[in-house]
Design an enzyme around this catalytic site. Structure first.
Site, mmCIF file in Angstrom:
data_model
loop_
_atom_site.group_PDB
_atom_site.id
_atom_site.type_symbol
_atom_site.label_atom_id
_atom_site.label_comp_id
_atom_site.label_asym_id
_atom_site.label_seq_id
_atom_site.Cartn_x
_atom_site.Cartn_y
_atom_site.Cartn_z
ATOM 1 N NE ARG A 118 -5.318 -0.796 8.864
ATOM 2 C CZ ARG A 118 -4.217 -0.258 8.347
ATOM 3 N NH1 ARG A 118 -4.180 1.007 8.008
ATOM 4 N NH2 ARG A 118 -3.139 -0.984 8.176
ATOM 5 N NE ARG A 160 1.711 -4.970 11.505
ATOM 6 C CZ ARG A 160 2.667 -4.691 10.632
ATOM 7 N NH1 ARG A 160 2.422 -3.894 9.623
ATOM 8 N NH2 ARG A 160 3.873 -5.218 10.765
ATOM 9 N NE ARG A 166 5.871 -0.036 9.836
ATOM 10 C CZ ARG A 166 4.788 -0.163 9.074
ATOM 11 N NH1 ARG A 166 4.786 0.322 7.840
ATOM 12 N NH2 ARG A 166 3.697 -0.758 9.527
ATOM 13 N NE ARG A 186 7.685 -2.568 6.423
ATOM 14 C CZ ARG A 186 6.378 -2.457 6.491
ATOM 15 N NH1 ARG A 186 5.692 -1.934 5.492
ATOM 16 N NH2 ARG A 186 5.733 -2.878 7.553
ATOM 17 C CE LYS A 189 -2.161 -1.132 3.824
ATOM 18 N NZ LYS A 189 -1.441 -2.405 4.084
HETATM 19 P P1 AP5 Z 1 4.824 -1.644 1.886
HETATM 20 O O1 AP5 Z 1 4.597 -0.801 0.681
HETATM 21 O O2 AP5 Z 1 5.482 -1.035 3.069
HETATM 22 O O3 AP5 Z 1 3.451 -2.381 2.296
HETATM 23 P P2 AP5 Z 1 2.211 -1.866 3.152
HETATM 24 O O4 AP5 Z 1 1.007 -2.532 2.588
HETATM 25 O O5 AP5 Z 1 2.229 -0.378 3.223
HETATM 26 O O6 AP5 Z 1 2.576 -2.525 4.545
HETATM 27 P P3 AP5 Z 1 2.363 -1.939 6.040
HETATM 28 O O7 AP5 Z 1 3.090 -2.871 6.961
HETATM 29 O O8 AP5 Z 1 2.701 -0.482 6.064
HETATM 30 O O9 AP5 Z 1 0.826 -2.135 6.185
HETATM 31 P P4 AP5 Z 1 0.002 -2.112 7.504
HETATM 32 O O10 AP5 Z 1 -1.376 -2.015 6.978
HETATM 33 O O11 AP5 Z 1 0.285 -3.258 8.396
HETATM 34 O O12 AP5 Z 1 0.588 -0.850 8.286
HETATM 35 P P5 AP5 Z 1 0.187 0.677 8.357
HETATM 36 O O13 AP5 Z 1 1.428 1.451 8.488
HETATM 37 O O14 AP5 Z 1 -0.775 1.047 7.301
HETATM 38 O O15 AP5 Z 1 5.666 -2.914 1.402
HETATM 39 C C1 AP5 Z 1 6.146 -3.840 2.366
HETATM 40 C C2 AP5 Z 1 7.559 -4.302 1.989
HETATM 41 O O16 AP5 Z 1 7.475 -5.055 0.786
HETATM 42 C C3 AP5 Z 1 8.541 -3.154 1.712
HETATM 43 O O17 AP5 Z 1 9.819 -3.531 2.113
HETATM 44 C C4 AP5 Z 1 8.481 -3.003 0.182
HETATM 45 O O18 AP5 Z 1 9.684 -2.481 -0.330
HETATM 46 C C5 AP5 Z 1 8.257 -4.435 -0.222
HETATM 47 N N1 AP5 Z 1 7.473 -4.538 -1.463
HETATM 48 C C6 AP5 Z 1 6.365 -3.832 -1.802
HETATM 49 N N2 AP5 Z 1 5.913 -4.208 -3.015
HETATM 50 C C7 AP5 Z 1 6.773 -5.196 -3.431
HETATM 51 C C8 AP5 Z 1 6.832 -5.998 -4.614
HETATM 52 N N3 AP5 Z 1 5.937 -5.854 -5.604
HETATM 53 N N4 AP5 Z 1 7.826 -6.905 -4.706
HETATM 54 C C9 AP5 Z 1 8.737 -7.053 -3.721
HETATM 55 N N5 AP5 Z 1 8.747 -6.319 -2.568
HETATM 56 C C10 AP5 Z 1 7.756 -5.408 -2.445
HETATM 57 O O19 AP5 Z 1 -0.607 0.734 9.747
HETATM 58 C C11 AP5 Z 1 0.083 0.447 10.939
HETATM 59 C C12 AP5 Z 1 -0.904 0.371 12.095
HETATM 60 O O20 AP5 Z 1 -1.550 1.642 12.259
HETATM 61 C C13 AP5 Z 1 -2.070 -0.615 11.931
HETATM 62 O O21 AP5 Z 1 -1.686 -1.924 12.263
HETATM 63 C C14 AP5 Z 1 -3.069 -0.038 12.933
HETATM 64 O O22 AP5 Z 1 -2.683 -0.335 14.244
HETATM 65 C C15 AP5 Z 1 -2.893 1.466 12.753
HETATM 66 N N6 AP5 Z 1 -3.829 2.040 11.777
HETATM 67 C C16 AP5 Z 1 -3.494 2.685 10.627
HETATM 68 N N7 AP5 Z 1 -4.600 3.083 9.989
HETATM 69 C C17 AP5 Z 1 -5.651 2.706 10.747
HETATM 70 C C18 AP5 Z 1 -7.069 2.817 10.583
HETATM 71 N N8 AP5 Z 1 -7.605 3.418 9.501
HETATM 72 N N9 AP5 Z 1 -7.854 2.299 11.552
HETATM 73 C C19 AP5 Z 1 -7.315 1.687 12.646
HETATM 74 N N10 AP5 Z 1 -5.993 1.539 12.859
HETATM 75 C C20 AP5 Z 1 -5.165 2.045 11.900
HETATM 76 MG MG MG Z 2 2.439 1.027 4.752
#
Ligand code: AP5
Ligand code: MG
Length: 214
Positions: free
Chosen positions: A88, A169, A158, A127, A13
């Protein structure tokens, strides 16, 4: 154009959200990154969020919805945006539709990134994120000495990139976010994108899926 990006942790994402907003000149919000910034700065929001992120849970809707509303007021220039990580849950999806319809606007597309669990886990373990400019990528992309390729500062995993946290998650995603994906599918707004190819291939697939809307 107004787009939400959905998908399990590590589906890409953040990677695709940044690329897409740059390609189309749209605003970009990662709610996860916003929460991590608040945690680092020790704000009241950060203090509430820290223990929840530490165990891999989702924050309550009544905390997240006002954050989104505030961001939209400050950032909806008319050109549009990409939201990474909101909505979400079903209450968040309903809230977003209400916010938009109150302003005579609507969502153009909900893009769901799809990748199998084992691939997600592999990406999480690999990552790294820059501690200064927040560049995010894989270990193999770092310069010697774990240095960010963009700004030459140190990079590290992270805090929530531990296997147990990732599994929690992922359970939250299945229970609370899959219904959101089903909701967008049933209202004709869902675009599903296989996210197992290279980053560039996935970005191209997203852009081409949006072509008829641009
Ligand atoms: P990356 O692009 O970082 O993936 P991502 O989907 O953004 O992963 P996240 O871990 O950030 O998602 P998340 O939903 O758990 O966390 P978030 O920060 O949103 O890619 C991942 C890795 O893969 C990277 O190293 C990248 O380089 C690699 N990669 C990507 N594409 C690739 C490909 N095609 N091939 C190879 N490698 C690739 O949220 C964190 C926390 O915040 C949540 O758990 C929750 O507690 C809270 N939160 C956030 N928003 C809300 C909400 N709306 N409601 C409630 N809680 C919330
Ligand atoms: Mg992310």
């Amino acid at each position: 154009m107004r787009i939400v990006l959905l998908g399990p942790p590590a589906s890409g994402k953040g990677t695709q959200g940044r690329k897409l907003s740059a390609s189309l000149g749209l605003g970009y919000l990662s709610t996860g990154a916003l929460l991590r910034e608040n945690i680092e700065e020790g704000t009241p929001l950060g203090l509430s969020a820290a223990p929840i992120l530490a165990r891999g849970g989702y924050l309550p809707d009544d905390l997240m919805c006002p954050i989104l509303a505030d961001w939209l007021i400050k950032n909806d220039s008319g050109k549009g945006w990409v939201l990474d990580g909101f909505p979400r849950s079903m209450p968040q999806a309903d809230f977003l539709d209400r916010c938009l319809s109150e302003n005579g606007a609507s969502l153009d597309a909900a893009i769901a990134l799809e990748a199998p669990f084992d691939e997600l886990l592999r990406r999480i373990c690999d990552r790294v994120e820059c501690l200064t400019c927040r560049w995010s990528g894989q270990r193999s992309e770092l310069s010697k000495g774990n240095i960010c390729p963009k700004c030459v500062s140190p990079a590290a995993p992270r805090d929530d990139d531990r296997e147990e946290n990732f599994r929690n998650r992922h359970v939250e995603f299945i229970n609370l976010t899959i219904p959101v994906i089903d909701f967008y599918r049933s209202s004709g707004r869902l675009i599903s994108i296989p996210a197992t190819g290279t980053k560039d291939k996935t970005a191209a697939a997203i852009l081409s899926s949006l072509e008829f809307k641009i």
